[in-house]
Design a protein around this motif. Structure first.
Motif, PDB file in Angstrom:
ATOM      1  N   ARG A 100       0.603  -0.728   0.067  1.00 14.01           N
ATOM      2  CA  ARG A 100      -0.124   0.316   0.127  1.00 14.01           C
ATOM      3  C   ARG A 100       0.824   1.033   0.066  1.00 14.01           C
ATOM      4  O   ARG A 100       0.385   1.946  -1.017  1.00 14.01           O
ATOM      5  N   GLY A 101       1.888   0.949   0.876  1.00 15.26           N
ATOM      6  CA  GLY A 101       3.048   2.259   1.374  1.00 15.26           C
ATOM      7  C   GLY A 101       3.500   3.005  -0.554  1.00 15.26           C
ATOM      8  O   GLY A 101       3.500   4.127  -0.516  1.00 15.26           O
ATOM      9  N   ILE A 102       3.679   1.570  -0.961  1.00 15.19           N
ATOM     10  CA  ILE A 102       4.420   2.021  -2.518  1.00 15.19           C
ATOM     11  C   ILE A 102       3.155   1.964  -3.698  1.00 15.19           C
ATOM     12  O   ILE A 102       3.487   2.944  -4.659  1.00 15.19           O
ATOM     13  N   HIS A 103       2.373   1.816  -3.651  1.00 14.05           N
ATOM     14  CA  HIS A 103       1.069   2.731  -4.053  1.00 14.05           C
ATOM     15  C   HIS A 103       1.052   3.558  -4.198  1.00 14.05           C
ATOM     16  O   HIS A 103       0.819   4.525  -4.802  1.00 14.05           O
ATOM     17  N   ILE A 104       0.373   4.114  -2.618  1.00 16.93           N
ATOM     18  CA  ILE A 104       0.551   5.677  -2.436  1.00 16.93           C
ATOM     19  C   ILE A 104       1.377   5.887  -3.160  1.00 16.93           C
ATOM     20  O   ILE A 104       1.485   7.169  -3.210  1.00 16.93           O
ATOM     21  N   THR A 105       2.909   5.705  -2.634  1.00 18.07           N
ATOM     22  CA  THR A 105       3.467   6.303  -2.922  1.00 18.07           C
ATOM     23  C   THR A 105       4.083   7.077  -4.953  1.00 18.07           C
ATOM     24  O   THR A 105       4.133   8.022  -4.804  1.00 18.07           O
ATOM     25  N   LYS A 106       3.805   5.971  -5.620  1.00 19.30           N
ATOM     26  CA  LYS A 106       3.779   5.843  -7.254  1.00 19.30           C
ATOM     27  C   LYS A 106       2.360   6.980  -7.000  1.00 19.30           C
ATOM     28  O   LYS A 106       2.660   8.034  -7.926  1.00 19.30           O
ATOM     29  N   LEU A 107       1.370   7.138  -6.708  1.00 20.76           N
ATOM     30  CA  LEU A 107       0.601   8.076  -7.013  1.00 20.76           C
ATOM     31  C   LEU A 107       0.939   9.077  -6.995  1.00 20.76           C
ATOM     32  O   LEU A 107       0.484  10.083  -7.730  1.00 20.76           O
ATOM     33  N   ILE A 108       1.467   9.848  -5.842  1.00 18.77           N
ATOM     34  CA  ILE A 108       1.795  10.787  -5.047  1.00 18.77           C
ATOM     35  C   ILE A 108       2.824  11.171  -6.268  1.00 18.77           C
ATOM     36  O   ILE A 108       2.785  12.257  -6.805  1.00 18.77           O
ATOM     37  N   ASP A 109       3.833  10.517  -6.568  1.00 16.76           N
ATOM     38  CA  ASP A 109       4.998  10.484  -7.760  1.00 16.76           C
ATOM     39  C   ASP A 109       4.242  11.080  -9.367  1.00 16.76           C
ATOM     40  O   ASP A 109       4.550  12.113  -9.899  1.00 16.76           O
ATOM     41  N   ASN A 110       3.141  10.220  -9.763  1.00 17.12           N
ATOM     42  CA  ASN A 110       2.747  10.317 -11.006  1.00 17.12           C
ATOM     43  C   ASN A 110       1.660  11.784 -10.947  1.00 17.12           C
ATOM     44  O   ASN A 110       2.017  12.780 -11.749  1.00 17.12           O
ATOM     45  N   LEU A 111       1.693  12.382  -9.361  1.00 19.26           N
ATOM     46  CA  LEU A 111       0.231  13.529  -9.112  1.00 19.26           C
ATOM     47  C   LEU A 111       1.663  14.276  -9.718  1.00 19.26           C
ATOM     48  O   LEU A 111       1.236  15.633 -10.057  1.00 19.26           O
ATOM     49  N   ARG A 112       2.945  14.663  -9.101  1.00 19.00           N
ATOM     50  CA  ARG A 112       4.031  15.193  -9.157  1.00 19.00           C
ATOM     51  C   ARG A 112       4.020  15.568  -9.803  1.00 19.00           C
ATOM     52  O   ARG A 112       3.869  16.774 -10.828  1.00 19.00           O
ATOM     53  N   ASN A 113       4.039  14.871 -11.454  1.00 13.92           N
ATOM     54  CA  ASN A 113       4.353  14.749 -12.944  1.00 13.92           C
ATOM     55  C   ASN A 113       3.413  15.392 -12.762  1.00 13.92           C
ATOM     56  O   ASN A 113       4.204  15.865 -14.281  1.00 13.92           O
ATOM     57  N   GLU A 114       2.402  14.938 -13.236  1.00 14.97           N
ATOM     58  CA  GLU A 114       1.656  15.606 -14.256  1.00 14.97           C
ATOM     59  C   GLU A 114       1.743  17.312 -13.924  1.00 14.97           C
ATOM     60  O   GLU A 114       1.027  18.024 -14.924  1.00 14.97           O
ATOM     61  N   VAL A 115       1.210  18.022 -12.099  1.00 15.01           N
ATOM     62  CA  VAL A 115       1.337  18.955 -11.863  1.00 15.01           C
ATOM     63  C   VAL A 115       2.779  19.305 -12.936  1.00 15.01           C
ATOM     64  O   VAL A 115       2.744  20.771 -12.982  1.00 15.01           O
ATOM     65  N   GLU A 116       3.897  18.965 -12.513  1.00 19.78           N
ATOM     66  CA  GLU A 116       4.970  20.054 -12.917  1.00 19.78           C
ATOM     67  C   GLU A 116       4.824  19.800 -13.844  1.00 19.78           C
ATOM     68  O   GLU A 116       5.180  21.119 -15.390  1.00 19.78           O
ATOM     69  N   LYS A 117       4.398  19.094 -15.171  1.00 21.66           N
ATOM     70  CA  LYS A 117       3.999  19.265 -16.879  1.00 21.66           C
ATOM     71  C   LYS A 117       2.954  20.222 -17.124  1.00 21.66           C
ATOM     72  O   LYS A 117       3.179  21.000 -17.970  1.00 21.66           O
ATOM     73  N   ASN A 118       1.777  20.341 -16.066  1.00 24.17           N
ATOM     74  CA  ASN A 118       1.012  20.957 -16.268  1.00 24.17           C
ATOM     75  C   ASN A 118       1.952  22.443 -16.358  1.00 24.17           C
ATOM     76  O   ASN A 118       1.100  24.034 -16.581  1.00 24.17           O
ATOM     77  N   ASP A 119       2.516  22.741 -15.201  1.00 17.97           N
ATOM     78  CA  ASP A 119       2.803  24.313 -14.727  1.00 17.97           C
ATOM     79  C   ASP A 119       3.552  24.562 -15.573  1.00 17.97           C
ATOM     80  O   ASP A 119       4.268  25.773 -16.286  1.00 17.97           O
ATOM     81  N   GLY A 120       5.094  23.362 -16.598  1.00 17.35           N
ATOM     82  CA  GLY A 120       5.840  23.653 -17.611  1.00 17.35           C
ATOM     83  C   GLY A 120       4.539  23.955 -18.746  1.00 17.35           C
ATOM     84  O   GLY A 120       5.047  24.944 -19.632  1.00 17.35           O
ATOM     85  N   ASP A 121       3.496  23.653 -19.699  1.00 18.61           N
ATOM     86  CA  ASP A 121       3.008  24.238 -20.317  1.00 18.61           C
ATOM     87  C   ASP A 121       1.961  25.368 -19.998  1.00 18.61           C
ATOM     88  O   ASP A 121       1.709  26.166 -21.208  1.00 18.61           O
ATOM     89  N   GLU A 122       1.858  26.197 -18.632  1.00 17.47           N
ATOM     90  CA  GLU A 122       2.009  27.117 -18.704  1.00 17.47           C
ATOM     91  C   GLU A 122       3.120  28.553 -19.279  1.00 17.47           C
ATOM     92  O   GLU A 122       3.668  28.733 -19.268  1.00 17.47           O
TER      93      GLU A 122
END
Length: 122
Positions: A100-122
Protein backbone atom coordinates in the motif's frame (compact mmCIF):
# COMPACT_ATOMS: atom_id res chain seq x y z
CA UNK A 1 -1.34 -3.03 24.70
CA UNK A 2 0.37 -2.86 28.01
CA UNK A 3 4.11 -3.05 28.55
CA UNK A 4 4.17 -6.79 29.26
CA UNK A 5 2.05 -7.59 26.19
CA UNK A 6 4.40 -5.46 24.06
CA UNK A 7 7.42 -7.37 25.34
CA UNK A 8 5.74 -10.71 24.70
CA UNK A 9 4.71 -9.55 21.20
CA UNK A 10 8.30 -8.60 20.36
CA UNK A 11 9.59 -11.95 21.60
CA UNK A 12 6.95 -13.81 19.58
CA UNK A 13 7.98 -11.78 16.53
CA UNK A 14 11.64 -12.78 17.00
CA UNK A 15 10.84 -16.46 17.56
CA UNK A 16 8.47 -16.77 14.60
CA UNK A 17 10.83 -14.85 12.30
CA UNK A 18 13.60 -17.27 13.23
CA UNK A 19 11.31 -20.28 12.72
CA UNK A 20 10.24 -19.08 9.26
CA UNK A 21 13.83 -18.43 8.27
CA UNK A 22 15.49 -21.54 9.71
CA UNK A 23 13.03 -24.32 10.49
CA UNK A 24 9.98 -24.22 8.25
CA UNK A 25 10.87 -26.09 5.07
CA UNK A 26 7.51 -25.82 3.32
CA UNK A 27 8.18 -24.99 -0.35
CA UNK A 28 5.01 -22.85 -0.44
CA UNK A 29 6.62 -20.28 1.87
CA UNK A 30 8.17 -17.52 -0.24
CA UNK A 31 11.87 -16.84 0.45
CA UNK A 32 11.22 -13.15 1.13
CA UNK A 33 8.75 -13.55 3.97
CA UNK A 34 9.05 -11.43 7.08
CA UNK A 35 7.08 -10.86 10.26
CA UNK A 36 6.23 -7.17 10.39
CA UNK A 37 4.17 -6.93 13.55
CA UNK A 38 2.56 -9.00 16.31
CA UNK A 39 -0.52 -7.99 18.29
CA UNK A 40 -1.12 -9.86 21.54
CA UNK A 41 -4.47 -9.70 23.32
CA UNK A 42 -4.57 -8.31 26.85
CA UNK A 43 -5.09 -11.77 28.35
CA UNK A 44 -2.21 -13.04 26.14
CA UNK A 45 -4.23 -15.96 24.83
CA UNK A 46 -4.26 -14.78 21.20
CA UNK A 47 -1.55 -13.37 18.97
CA UNK A 48 -2.09 -11.94 15.50
CA UNK A 49 1.09 -12.30 13.50
CA UNK A 50 1.28 -9.95 10.51
CA UNK A 51 3.48 -11.23 7.70
CA UNK A 52 4.75 -9.42 4.63
CA UNK A 53 5.45 -11.53 1.55
CA UNK A 54 7.36 -10.22 -1.43
CA UNK A 55 6.07 -11.93 -4.54
CA UNK A 56 3.00 -12.49 -6.68
CA UNK A 57 -0.52 -12.76 -5.33
CA UNK A 58 -0.33 -16.53 -5.72
CA UNK A 59 2.90 -16.68 -3.71
CA UNK A 60 1.36 -14.53 -0.99
CA UNK A 61 -1.72 -16.73 -0.76
CA UNK A 62 0.34 -19.93 -0.72
CA UNK A 63 2.67 -18.55 1.96
CA UNK A 64 -0.19 -17.46 4.22
CA UNK A 65 -1.90 -20.82 3.75
CA UNK A 66 1.31 -22.68 4.63
CA UNK A 67 1.89 -20.51 7.71
CA UNK A 68 -1.70 -21.00 8.87
CA UNK A 69 -1.27 -24.76 8.51
CA UNK A 70 1.95 -24.51 10.54
CA UNK A 71 0.33 -22.42 13.31
CA UNK A 72 0.23 -25.40 15.68
CA UNK A 73 3.97 -25.95 15.22
CA UNK A 74 4.61 -22.22 15.60
CA UNK A 75 2.57 -22.13 18.80
CA UNK A 76 4.41 -25.13 20.25
CA UNK A 77 7.78 -23.57 19.49
CA UNK A 78 6.72 -20.18 20.89
CA UNK A 79 5.56 -21.96 24.06
CA UNK A 80 8.89 -23.73 24.46
CA UNK A 81 10.95 -20.56 23.95
CA UNK A 82 8.83 -17.99 25.79
CA UNK A 83 7.70 -18.78 29.30
CA UNK A 84 4.24 -17.35 29.87
CA UNK A 85 1.24 -18.66 31.77
CA UNK A 86 -0.63 -19.18 28.49
CA UNK A 87 0.84 -19.90 25.10
CA UNK A 88 -1.13 -17.70 22.72
CA UNK A 89 -3.07 -19.05 19.77
CA UNK A 90 -1.26 -17.94 16.61
CA UNK A 91 -3.32 -16.26 13.88
CA UNK A 92 -1.30 -15.44 10.76
CA UNK A 93 -2.47 -12.44 8.70
CA UNK A 94 -1.11 -10.96 5.49
CA UNK A 95 0.30 -7.45 5.99
CA UNK A 96 -0.20 -5.37 2.84
CA UNK A 97 1.08 -2.13 4.34
CA UNK A 98 4.34 -2.18 2.37
CA UNK A 99 2.52 -2.71 -0.93
CA UNK A 100 0.00 0.00 0.00
CA UNK A 101 2.85 2.38 0.81
CA UNK A 102 4.54 1.70 -2.52
CA UNK A 103 1.22 2.24 -4.34
CA UNK A 104 0.58 5.54 -2.54
CA UNK A 105 4.13 6.70 -3.29
CA UNK A 106 3.62 5.93 -6.98
CA UNK A 107 0.32 7.86 -6.99
CA UNK A 108 2.00 10.87 -5.37
CA UNK A 109 4.88 10.72 -7.86
CA UNK A 110 2.44 10.52 -10.79
CA UNK A 111 0.46 13.47 -9.45
CA UNK A 112 3.66 15.47 -8.92
CA UNK A 113 4.77 14.72 -12.49
CA UNK A 114 1.38 15.85 -13.86
CA UNK A 115 1.51 19.08 -11.84
CA UNK A 116 5.06 19.80 -13.05
CA UNK A 117 4.02 19.01 -16.63
CA UNK A 118 1.01 21.36 -16.39
CA UNK A 119 3.15 24.10 -14.82
CA UNK A 120 5.62 23.78 -17.71
CA UNK A 121 2.84 24.13 -20.31
CA UNK A 122 1.72 27.53 -19.02
Amino acid sequence: MNYRANRVAEEIKKVISDLIKNQLKDPRIAPLTSVTHVDVSKDMRHAKVYVSVYGSDEERAATIEALKKASGFLRKEVGSKIKTFYTPEIDVQLDNSIERGIHITKLIDNLRNEVEKNDGDE
